[in-house]
Design a protein around this motif. Structure first.
Motif, PDB file in Angstrom:
ATOM      1  N   TYR A 172       0.835  -1.204   0.000  1.00  0.00           N
ATOM      2  CA  TYR A 172       0.000   0.000   0.000  1.00  0.00           C
ATOM      3  C   TYR A 172       0.877   1.264   0.000  1.00  0.00           C
ATOM      4  O   TYR A 172       0.646   2.194  -0.773  1.00  0.00           O
ATOM      5  CB  TYR A 172      -0.939   0.005   1.207  1.00  0.00           C
ATOM      6  CG  TYR A 172      -1.840   1.206   1.238  1.00  0.00           C
ATOM      7  CD1 TYR A 172      -3.003   1.225   0.485  1.00  0.00           C
ATOM      8  CD2 TYR A 172      -1.520   2.320   2.001  1.00  0.00           C
ATOM      9  CE1 TYR A 172      -3.837   2.341   0.486  1.00  0.00           C
ATOM     10  CE2 TYR A 172      -2.344   3.433   2.007  1.00  0.00           C
ATOM     11  CZ  TYR A 172      -3.495   3.439   1.247  1.00  0.00           C
ATOM     12  OH  TYR A 172      -4.305   4.550   1.242  1.00  0.00           O
ATOM     13  N   MET A 173       1.889   1.278   0.847  1.00  0.00           N
ATOM     14  CA  MET A 173       2.771   2.440   0.931  1.00  0.00           C
ATOM     15  C   MET A 173       3.508   2.663  -0.382  1.00  0.00           C
ATOM     16  O   MET A 173       3.621   3.794  -0.853  1.00  0.00           O
ATOM     17  CB  MET A 173       3.752   2.272   2.100  1.00  0.00           C
ATOM     18  CG  MET A 173       3.066   2.271   3.454  1.00  0.00           C
ATOM     19  SD  MET A 173       4.177   1.803   4.802  1.00  0.00           S
ATOM     20  CE  MET A 173       5.080   3.337   5.016  1.00  0.00           C
ATOM     21  N   PHE A 174       4.011   1.588  -0.976  1.00  0.00           N
ATOM     22  CA  PHE A 174       4.688   1.706  -2.264  1.00  0.00           C
ATOM     23  C   PHE A 174       3.743   2.251  -3.324  1.00  0.00           C
ATOM     24  O   PHE A 174       4.095   3.140  -4.100  1.00  0.00           O
ATOM     25  CB  PHE A 174       5.232   0.349  -2.724  1.00  0.00           C
ATOM     26  CG  PHE A 174       6.464  -0.127  -2.015  1.00  0.00           C
ATOM     27  CD1 PHE A 174       7.349   0.737  -1.391  1.00  0.00           C
ATOM     28  CD2 PHE A 174       6.764  -1.491  -1.985  1.00  0.00           C
ATOM     29  CE1 PHE A 174       8.495   0.278  -0.758  1.00  0.00           C
ATOM     30  CE2 PHE A 174       7.905  -1.963  -1.359  1.00  0.00           C
ATOM     31  CZ  PHE A 174       8.775  -1.082  -0.745  1.00  0.00           C
ATOM     32  N   MET A 175       2.540   1.717  -3.362  1.00  0.00           N
ATOM     33  CA  MET A 175       1.587   2.145  -4.398  1.00  0.00           C
ATOM     34  C   MET A 175       1.135   3.591  -4.181  1.00  0.00           C
ATOM     35  O   MET A 175       0.854   4.293  -5.152  1.00  0.00           O
ATOM     36  CB  MET A 175       0.391   1.196  -4.453  1.00  0.00           C
ATOM     37  CG  MET A 175       0.709  -0.147  -5.098  1.00  0.00           C
ATOM     38  SD  MET A 175       1.366  -0.019  -6.781  1.00  0.00           S
ATOM     39  CE  MET A 175      -0.044   0.659  -7.643  1.00  0.00           C
ATOM     40  N   VAL A 195      -4.042  -3.078  -7.650  1.00  0.00           N
ATOM     41  CA  VAL A 195      -5.086  -2.123  -8.029  1.00  0.00           C
ATOM     42  C   VAL A 195      -5.766  -1.567  -6.778  1.00  0.00           C
ATOM     43  O   VAL A 195      -6.010  -0.357  -6.682  1.00  0.00           O
ATOM     44  CB  VAL A 195      -6.110  -2.757  -8.993  1.00  0.00           C
ATOM     45  CG1 VAL A 195      -7.321  -1.859  -9.193  1.00  0.00           C
ATOM     46  CG2 VAL A 195      -5.445  -3.062 -10.338  1.00  0.00           C
ATOM     47  N   ALA A 196      -6.052  -2.438  -5.813  1.00  0.00           N
ATOM     48  CA  ALA A 196      -6.657  -1.965  -4.562  1.00  0.00           C
ATOM     49  C   ALA A 196      -5.758  -0.915  -3.918  1.00  0.00           C
ATOM     50  O   ALA A 196      -6.214   0.186  -3.581  1.00  0.00           O
ATOM     51  CB  ALA A 196      -6.886  -3.137  -3.599  1.00  0.00           C
ATOM     52  N   ALA A 197      -4.493  -1.229  -3.765  1.00  0.00           N
ATOM     53  CA  ALA A 197      -3.562  -0.285  -3.140  1.00  0.00           C
ATOM     54  C   ALA A 197      -3.446   1.002  -3.943  1.00  0.00           C
ATOM     55  O   ALA A 197      -3.390   2.094  -3.383  1.00  0.00           O
ATOM     56  CB  ALA A 197      -2.188  -0.936  -2.976  1.00  0.00           C
ATOM     57  N   GLY A 198      -3.432   0.882  -5.266  1.00  0.00           N
ATOM     58  CA  GLY A 198      -3.306   2.051  -6.133  1.00  0.00           C
ATOM     59  C   GLY A 198      -4.540   2.932  -6.144  1.00  0.00           C
ATOM     60  O   GLY A 198      -4.471   4.099  -6.529  1.00  0.00           O
ATOM     61  N   THR A 199      -5.661   2.381  -5.718  1.00  0.00           N
ATOM     62  CA  THR A 199      -6.909   3.153  -5.665  1.00  0.00           C
ATOM     63  C   THR A 199      -7.310   3.467  -4.224  1.00  0.00           C
ATOM     64  O   THR A 199      -8.473   3.742  -3.951  1.00  0.00           O
ATOM     65  CB  THR A 199      -8.056   2.410  -6.394  1.00  0.00           C
ATOM     66  OG1 THR A 199      -8.228   1.120  -5.801  1.00  0.00           O
ATOM     67  CG2 THR A 199      -7.761   2.281  -7.878  1.00  0.00           C
ATOM     68  N   GLN A 200      -6.331   3.379  -3.332  1.00  0.00           N
ATOM     69  CA  GLN A 200      -6.474   3.740  -1.925  1.00  0.00           C
ATOM     70  C   GLN A 200      -7.431   2.828  -1.145  1.00  0.00           C
ATOM     71  O   GLN A 200      -8.144   3.259  -0.252  1.00  0.00           O
ATOM     72  CB  GLN A 200      -6.865   5.207  -1.769  1.00  0.00           C
ATOM     73  CG  GLN A 200      -5.794   6.124  -2.334  1.00  0.00           C
ATOM     74  CD  GLN A 200      -6.146   7.576  -2.202  1.00  0.00           C
ATOM     75  OE1 GLN A 200      -7.106   8.043  -2.803  1.00  0.00           O
ATOM     76  NE2 GLN A 200      -5.360   8.280  -1.409  1.00  0.00           N
TER      77      GLN A 200
END
Length: 184
Positions: free
Chosen positions: A72-75, A121-126
């Protein structure tokens, strides 16, 4: 958004252990030891097995949660970086990630690639990746291998953008240090 999918509500896990795991893989690639070393992969596999056995179910869950937090942090860094250039993070991260994961069928089973893409995708879309994944039950051993590869590849993507093999790990380590300092 259901609370478990909200990153603020998701378990953080052992980010430090996850970061050490990624750092070790990055060092393996960029600072290889003796190339003639036979059995290094088997030795790493045995060390991983021993770690899992000693950590127990709770320790493994903490590592999985920490790995998802790290993803999550990376994304989030990648999202902000790409948005700064008016680019979509999903468009620039997912296709090369899928292509690379598909080239690793011994480490990353093909059936795990869609799950890894969904986590990214989840991580990239918060959305919390571990919160998103929790709706499908327990992690499988194949998903654990694929998760490790995915987080490593995302870290390497960051390192390539930054032009520094240690940037992603250093960025998170500095963030963790600031959080610890601010919390004292």
């Amino acid at each position: 958004m259901p609370p478990v999918w909200d990153p603020a509500e998701a378990p953080v896990g052992d980010v430090g252990a996850a970061l050490l795991m990624v750092d070790a893989r990055i060092k393996e690639i960029h600072e290889p030891e003796d190339e003639s070393e036979d059995g290094a992969e088997a030795e790493r596999g045995e060390l991983n097995r021993l770690f899992v056995a000693s950590a127990g179910a709770e320790g493994v869950q903490e590592l999985l949660d920490g790995t998802c937090t790290l993803l999550y942090m990376f994304m989030q860094w990648l999202r902000r970086t790409h948005e700064h250039g008016d680019k979509d993070v999903i468009e620039y991260v997912v296709p090369p990630l899928v292509a690379t994961l598909r080239m690793m069928p011994r480490s990353v089973r093909p059936q795990t690639v869609p799950t890894m893409v969904a986590l990214v995708v989840a991580a990239g879309t918060q959305v919390s990746p571990n919160g998103w994944r929790s709706q499908y039950g327990d992690w499988t051993p194949e998903e654990m291998n694929a998760l490790e590869a995915t987080v490593f590849l995302v870290a390497e993507h960051i390192n390539r953008i930054a032009g520094d093999h240690n940037f992603a790990v250093r960025m998170i380590a500095e963030t963790l240090t600031r959080v610890e300092t601010d919390g004292d």
